[in-house]
Design a protein around this motif. Sequence first.
Motif, PDB file in Angstrom:
ATOM      1  N   THR A 115     -25.259  50.676  81.131  1.00  0.00           N
ATOM      2  CA  THR A 115     -24.764  50.542  79.760  1.00  0.00           C
ATOM      3  C   THR A 115     -23.245  50.429  79.712  1.00  0.00           C
ATOM      4  OG1 THR A 115     -24.812  52.942  79.514  1.00  0.00           O
ATOM      5  CG2 THR A 115     -26.743  51.726  78.759  1.00  0.00           C
ATOM      6  N   ASP A 116     -22.545  51.146  80.597  1.00  0.00           N
ATOM      7  CA  ASP A 116     -21.084  51.047  80.624  1.00  0.00           C
ATOM      8  C   ASP A 116     -20.646  49.648  81.042  1.00  0.00           C
ATOM      9  OD1 ASP A 116     -20.772  53.658  79.831  1.00  0.00           O
ATOM     10  OD2 ASP A 116     -20.592  54.423  81.882  1.00  0.00           O
ATOM     11  N   ALA A 118     -22.390  46.884  80.710  1.00  0.00           N
ATOM     12  CA  ALA A 118     -22.727  45.956  79.623  1.00  0.00           C
ATOM     13  C   ALA A 118     -21.696  46.047  78.502  1.00  0.00           C
ATOM     14  CB  ALA A 118     -24.128  46.254  79.096  1.00  0.00           C
ATOM     15  N   ALA A 119     -21.239  47.257  78.165  1.00  0.00           N
ATOM     16  CA  ALA A 119     -20.231  47.416  77.115  1.00  0.00           C
ATOM     17  C   ALA A 119     -18.906  46.801  77.539  1.00  0.00           C
ATOM     18  CB  ALA A 119     -20.051  48.896  76.788  1.00  0.00           C
ATOM     19  N   TYR A 120     -18.538  46.965  78.803  1.00  0.00           N
ATOM     20  CA  TYR A 120     -17.290  46.387  79.299  1.00  0.00           C
ATOM     21  C   TYR A 120     -17.370  44.861  79.306  1.00  0.00           C
ATOM     22  CZ  TYR A 120     -13.261  45.544  82.287  1.00  0.00           C
ATOM     23  OH  TYR A 120     -12.072  45.101  82.780  1.00  0.00           O
ATOM     24  N   HIS A 122     -19.176  43.056  77.300  1.00  0.00           N
ATOM     25  CA  HIS A 122     -19.097  42.654  75.895  1.00  0.00           C
ATOM     26  C   HIS A 122     -17.646  42.664  75.421  1.00  0.00           C
ATOM     27  CE1 HIS A 122     -19.363  43.157  71.480  1.00  0.00           C
ATOM     28  NE2 HIS A 122     -20.342  42.252  71.629  1.00  0.00           N
ATOM     29  N   TYR A 123     -16.886  43.666  75.809  1.00  0.00           N
ATOM     30  CA  TYR A 123     -15.464  43.764  75.471  1.00  0.00           C
ATOM     31  C   TYR A 123     -14.691  42.583  76.056  1.00  0.00           C
ATOM     32  CZ  TYR A 123     -10.659  45.503  75.885  1.00  0.00           C
ATOM     33  OH  TYR A 123      -9.312  45.630  75.839  1.00  0.00           O
ATOM     34  N   TRP A 126     -15.456  39.450  74.146  1.00  0.00           N
ATOM     35  CA  TRP A 126     -14.773  39.451  72.864  1.00  0.00           C
ATOM     36  C   TRP A 126     -13.302  39.086  73.038  1.00  0.00           C
ATOM     37  CZ3 TRP A 126     -10.663  42.107  70.782  1.00  0.00           C
ATOM     38  CH2 TRP A 126     -10.475  41.942  69.401  1.00  0.00           C
ATOM     39  N   TYR A 138     -10.184  45.505  68.975  1.00  0.00           N
ATOM     40  CA  TYR A 138     -11.608  45.390  69.335  1.00  0.00           C
ATOM     41  C   TYR A 138     -12.454  46.216  68.383  1.00  0.00           C
ATOM     42  CZ  TYR A 138     -15.850  45.707  72.186  1.00  0.00           C
ATOM     43  OH  TYR A 138     -17.136  45.661  72.639  1.00  0.00           O
ATOM     44  N   GLY A 140     -15.571  47.138  68.600  1.00  0.00           N
ATOM     45  CA  GLY A 140     -16.651  47.927  69.187  1.00  0.00           C
ATOM     46  C   GLY A 140     -16.185  49.248  69.614  1.00  0.00           C
TER      47      GLY A 140
END
Length: 140
Positions: A115-116, A118-120, A122-123, A126, A138, A140
Motif C-alpha cells: 500500500t505504501d 502504491a500511494a507513492y 500515485h503521488y 500526480w 498534493y 492525497g
Amino acid sequence: MRRLWTPAWIARHVAMVVLVVGFLGLGWWQISRATDGNSLSWGYAVEWPIFAGFVVYVWWREVKLARRRVADADLPPAEPDAEPAPEVTAGSRPAVRRPVRVARVPSGGDAVEDTDLAAYNHYLSWLSANPGARPGDYPG
C-alpha cells in the motif's frame, strides 16, 4: 636503454628531477618555518619529502615497465599450441567468462500489493501530471 632517451622520456626525466628538487626545497622551507615557531609546518616538513619519494617511485616503476615492454617485444612470438592451457585447481582464480543471461519470469503466486508503494506511485503520477505544482499541493 635507447628507448628511454626519446623526447617523451626526456620530458619525463626532466619532470621527475624538477618535481623532486621542488618538493625537497619546499620541505626545507617548511623546516625553516617550523624552527621559527610555526608548529603546523612540522607536518608539512614531513609531507613534502614523502611526495618527492612518491614521484621517484612512480618514475622508477614506469622505467621498469618500459624496459619490460622492450624485452617482451624482442622475444620471438610463441606458437599458440606450444603451451598447454593452465589447469584449474582448488584455490586458483577462476577464469573470466561471459556473463550468463537469466530470463526474468514473473512469479506465478498471488501478488501482495504494497500500500505504501502504491500511494507513492500515485503521488509520483500526480506530480508528473501537474508539472507546475509543488509537493505541498498534493491533495492525497
